[in-house]
Design an enzyme around this catalytic site. Structure first.
Site, PDB file in Angstrom:
ATOM      1  N   CYS A   1      35.908  30.556  38.309  1.00  0.00           N
ATOM      2  CA  CYS A   1      36.639  31.810  38.110  1.00  0.00           C
ATOM      3  C   CYS A   1      37.591  31.759  36.930  1.00  0.00           C
ATOM      4  O   CYS A   1      37.863  32.772  36.295  1.00  0.00           O
ATOM      5  CB  CYS A   1      37.408  32.171  39.375  1.00  0.00           C
ATOM      6  SG  CYS A   1      38.504  30.847  39.910  1.00  0.00           S
TER       7      CYS A   1
ATOM      8  N   GLU B   1      41.890  36.782  45.623  1.00  0.00           N
ATOM      9  CA  GLU B   1      41.684  35.834  44.521  1.00  0.00           C
ATOM     10  C   GLU B   1      40.396  36.263  43.829  1.00  0.00           C
ATOM     11  O   GLU B   1      39.307  35.954  44.302  1.00  0.00           O
ATOM     12  CB  GLU B   1      41.572  34.397  45.077  1.00  0.00           C
ATOM     13  CG  GLU B   1      42.831  33.870  45.730  1.00  0.00           C
ATOM     14  CD  GLU B   1      43.898  33.458  44.702  1.00  0.00           C
ATOM     15  OE1 GLU B   1      43.571  33.280  43.513  1.00  0.00           O
ATOM     16  OE2 GLU B   1      45.070  33.335  45.103  1.00  0.00           O
TER      17      GLU B   1
HETATM   18  P1  NAD Z   1      31.303  37.891  46.068  1.00  0.00           P
HETATM   19  O1  NAD Z   1      32.416  38.854  45.938  1.00  0.00           O
HETATM   20  O2  NAD Z   1      29.919  38.375  45.839  1.00  0.00           O
HETATM   21  O3  NAD Z   1      31.289  37.231  47.523  1.00  0.00           O
HETATM   22  C1  NAD Z   1      32.461  36.688  48.118  1.00  0.00           C
HETATM   23  C2  NAD Z   1      32.355  36.850  49.622  1.00  0.00           C
HETATM   24  O4  NAD Z   1      32.289  38.239  49.946  1.00  0.00           O
HETATM   25  C3  NAD Z   1      31.128  36.181  50.240  1.00  0.00           C
HETATM   26  O5  NAD Z   1      31.522  35.496  51.404  1.00  0.00           O
HETATM   27  C4  NAD Z   1      30.212  37.345  50.562  1.00  0.00           C
HETATM   28  O6  NAD Z   1      29.472  37.144  51.736  1.00  0.00           O
HETATM   29  C5  NAD Z   1      31.144  38.521  50.747  1.00  0.00           C
HETATM   30  N1  NAD Z   1      30.554  39.791  50.314  1.00  0.00           N
HETATM   31  C6  NAD Z   1      29.696  39.991  49.282  1.00  0.00           C
HETATM   32  N2  NAD Z   1      29.392  41.299  49.159  1.00  0.00           N
HETATM   33  C7  NAD Z   1      30.076  41.955  50.124  1.00  0.00           C
HETATM   34  C8  NAD Z   1      30.172  43.328  50.529  1.00  0.00           C
HETATM   35  N3  NAD Z   1      29.508  44.290  49.895  1.00  0.00           N
HETATM   36  N4  NAD Z   1      30.964  43.639  51.573  1.00  0.00           N
HETATM   37  C9  NAD Z   1      31.668  42.679  52.221  1.00  0.00           C
HETATM   38  N5  NAD Z   1      31.591  41.349  51.879  1.00  0.00           N
HETATM   39  C10 NAD Z   1      30.805  41.000  50.863  1.00  0.00           C
HETATM   40  O7  NAD Z   1      31.680  36.680  45.103  1.00  0.00           O
HETATM   41  P2  NAD Z   1      30.819  35.395  44.803  1.00  0.00           P
HETATM   42  O8  NAD Z   1      29.608  35.783  44.024  1.00  0.00           O
HETATM   43  O9  NAD Z   1      30.629  34.571  46.027  1.00  0.00           O
HETATM   44  O10 NAD Z   1      31.840  34.597  43.863  1.00  0.00           O
HETATM   45  C11 NAD Z   1      31.957  34.869  42.509  1.00  0.00           C
HETATM   46  C12 NAD Z   1      33.199  35.667  42.194  1.00  0.00           C
HETATM   47  O11 NAD Z   1      34.328  35.091  42.803  1.00  0.00           O
HETATM   48  C13 NAD Z   1      33.524  35.676  40.711  1.00  0.00           C
HETATM   49  O12 NAD Z   1      33.897  36.970  40.326  1.00  0.00           O
HETATM   50  C14 NAD Z   1      34.692  34.715  40.581  1.00  0.00           C
HETATM   51  O13 NAD Z   1      35.522  34.963  39.474  1.00  0.00           O
HETATM   52  C15 NAD Z   1      35.393  34.942  41.865  1.00  0.00           C
HETATM   53  N6  NAD Z   1      36.177  33.761  42.210  1.00  0.00           N
HETATM   54  C16 NAD Z   1      37.531  33.842  42.165  1.00  0.00           C
HETATM   55  C17 NAD Z   1      38.287  32.714  42.456  1.00  0.00           C
HETATM   56  C18 NAD Z   1      39.790  32.734  42.418  1.00  0.00           C
HETATM   57  O14 NAD Z   1      40.382  31.769  42.893  1.00  0.00           O
HETATM   58  N7  NAD Z   1      40.426  33.760  41.900  1.00  0.00           N
HETATM   59  C19 NAD Z   1      37.651  31.538  42.810  1.00  0.00           C
HETATM   60  C20 NAD Z   1      36.279  31.514  42.858  1.00  0.00           C
HETATM   61  C21 NAD Z   1      35.546  32.632  42.564  1.00  0.00           C
END
Ligand code: NAD
Length: 459
Positions: A244, A210
């Site tokens: 998102c 997602e």
């Molecule tokens: P993110 O990708 O930075 O983090 C998400 C998760 O991944 C966190 O739990 C984090 O600890 C982990 N993570 C971060 N970097 C990582 C790495 N290098 N290796 C492994 N794991 C890692 O996202 P965010 O900043 O928490 O959320 C924002 C993003 O999420 C936006 O792009 C938004 O559009 C998207 N989002 C999508 C939906 C959807 O339903 N499609 C919903 C909410 C947010």
């Protein structure tokens, strides 16, 4: 404390014990989860307020209320969803009966983001448990209060070998991703989505991703400008734009652009006051890194409203930007904050040039009262989902599958779609014994023409 691999192997052993296959057990534990969440209602509001000044009202409509309705839905419908579904048999398999069995995958990993930290950790957990899996949830490290509360709730309700949380940042997530899972459900950014997909591919683990992207909002000149300004202000600035599926930018018919801008200014002031920093309803940016990212996006932009940033309180004002260049900072990546760029179009080619400049978005919104225009846009562009004459609201109907396409993600959930996501469809044919047509058996000599006729008749 158990290591990640110990926790996982305990969960695998529990899954093999077949206890999660018992429907009454699943329903009972989901009822306990519901009771625990209800008992923690005030704590959920307090945690989100502390994490990024989210109001009780927004927390209820966009997180707490949605979690409770998913729980009610699953508790009331699981027995029906889980029944093997009889489907028609083909004449080619005559005589037989055909069924689809719902089967849990096994050990599931759920990785959640920070922007709707309660909903996006708990909803996949509910559906994974409903489908009979074990679950490890990794909530976001950026919402410390909410993530701790999630961990407390899960610890209280579930035995560790059925569901638990592991908290931490990149290092912990990387360690989790090294393990072999039976399903990974990830919500987050596109770059991290690619890391997850790569790690899953190593073990051929199925994934739901997602993700996000730049979701456009197309507005023609047949709209009621005041009405759509009100709806857009809500959809864009809810959660301070950290959604998102928030409208990322507007593509508005040039002839109504100025009118719309004026209506948006009035609406923003109406909803958040002359100084939104003082509004109890306007959340903060999650951390300094994201505030800096938004500040960089504003550099060199034509700000026509807002634009204030207060680093001390992590405040970014609701901001309108006029006609940014497609190559400017603000038009490079998903904005994920309270900044709304407004582009204009004169003809359909202009819309095409803008939308096809980006990857397939998670959402697309059309504001119009012209049926052929709406139809054309829906037909032409690929995107996860969307709404006509509003934004965000498709998220709130559990009968609609929610998910992205292309760079905005893969797989869907919400309601029964979530249960389906965490279930393998096991296809079973039960052969009847009262007849056994000999045509398929060797020797085949003289049977080809007859079998061709059978295929033609029944396939
Ligand atoms: P993110 O990708 O930075 O983090 C998400 C998760 O991944 C966190 O739990 C984090 O600890 C982990 N993570 C971060 N970097 C990582 C790495 N290098 N290796 C492994 N794991 C890692 O996202 P965010 O900043 O928490 O959320 C924002 C993003 O999420 C936006 O792009 C938004 O559009 C998207 N989002 C999508 C939906 C959807 O339903 N499609 C919903 C909410 C947010």
């Amino acid at each position: 404390m158990n290591t990640i691999s110990e926790l996982l192997s305990n969960q695998r052993a529990f899954f093999k014990s077949q206890k999660t296959k018992n429907i009454a057990y699943r329903i009972n534990i989901l009822k306990q989860l519901k009771a625990e969440i209800e008992a923690n209602e005030q704590a959920v509001y307090a945690a989100l307020k502390a994490d990024f000044n989210k109001s009780e009202f927004e927390t209820f409509i966009s997180e707490f209320g949605l979690v409770l309705s998913e729980l009610n839905l699953v508790i009331n419908n699981l027995k029906r969803w889980i029944k093997p579904k009889r489907v028609k048999s083909s004449m080619l398999t005559f005589p037989s009966k055909s069924y689809i069995y719902k089967e849990p995958y096994g050990a599931v990993l759920v990785i959640a983001p920070w922007n709707y930290p309660f909903l996006l950790a708990i909803e996949p957990l509910i559906m994974a448990i409903a489908a009979g899996n074990t679950v490890i949830v990794k909530p976001s490290e950026l919402t410390k209060n909410t993530s701790q509360l999630i961990a407390n709730i899960i610890d209280k309700v579930f035995p560790e070998n059925l569901a638990t949380t592991i908290q931490g940042g990149v290092d912990v997530t990387s360690e989790l991703l090294e393990q072999k899972w039976d399903y990974i459900f990830f919500t987050g950014s596109i770059p991290v989505g690619k890391i997850v997909a790569k790690a899953a591919a190593k073990h051929l683990t199925p994934v739901t991703l997602e993700l996000g992207g730049k979701s456009p909002c197309i507005i023609d000149d047949t709209v009621d400008v005041k009405l759509i300004a009100r709806r857009l202000t809500w959809g864009k600035f809810l959660n301070a734009g950290q959604t998102c599926i928030a409208p990322d930018y507007l593509i508005v018919k040039a002839s109504v652009k100025l009118q719309l801008i004026e209506a948006l200014k009035i609406e923003i002031t109406k909803q958040y006051g002359d100084n939104p920093e003082k509004s109890p309803d306007f959340p903060r940016v999650i951390n300094n890194k994201n505030l800096l990212r938004l500040e960089n996006m504003l550099e060199g932009a034509n700000i026509i409203f807002g634009g204030t940033i207060n680093k001390k309180s992590r405040y970014c004002a609701p901001t309108l930007i006029d006609e940014p260049d497609l190559t400017s900072n603000i038009m490079q990546d998903e904005i994920f904050g309270p900044i709304l760029p407004i582009l204009s179009y004169n003809n359909k080619n202009d819309i095409e040039t803008i939308i096809w400049n980006f990857e397939k978005p998670l959402a697309l919104y059309i504001f119009s009262n012209t049926k052929p225009f709406i139809k054309q846009i829906l037909n032409k562009y690929s995107f996860g989902g969307g709404a006509i004459n509003d934004s965000l609201i498709h998220f709130g109907n559990h009968r609609l599958p929610f998910g992205g396409v292309g760079a905005s993600g893969m797989g869907v959930y919400h309601g029964k779609h979530g249960f389906d996501t965490f279930s393998h469809n096991k296809a079973i044919i039960k052969r009847d014994n009262w007849a056994d047509p000999s045509i398929r058996y060797a020797p085949y000599k003289g049977k080809l023409n007859l079998i061709k006729k059978v295929f033609k008749l029944f396939s």
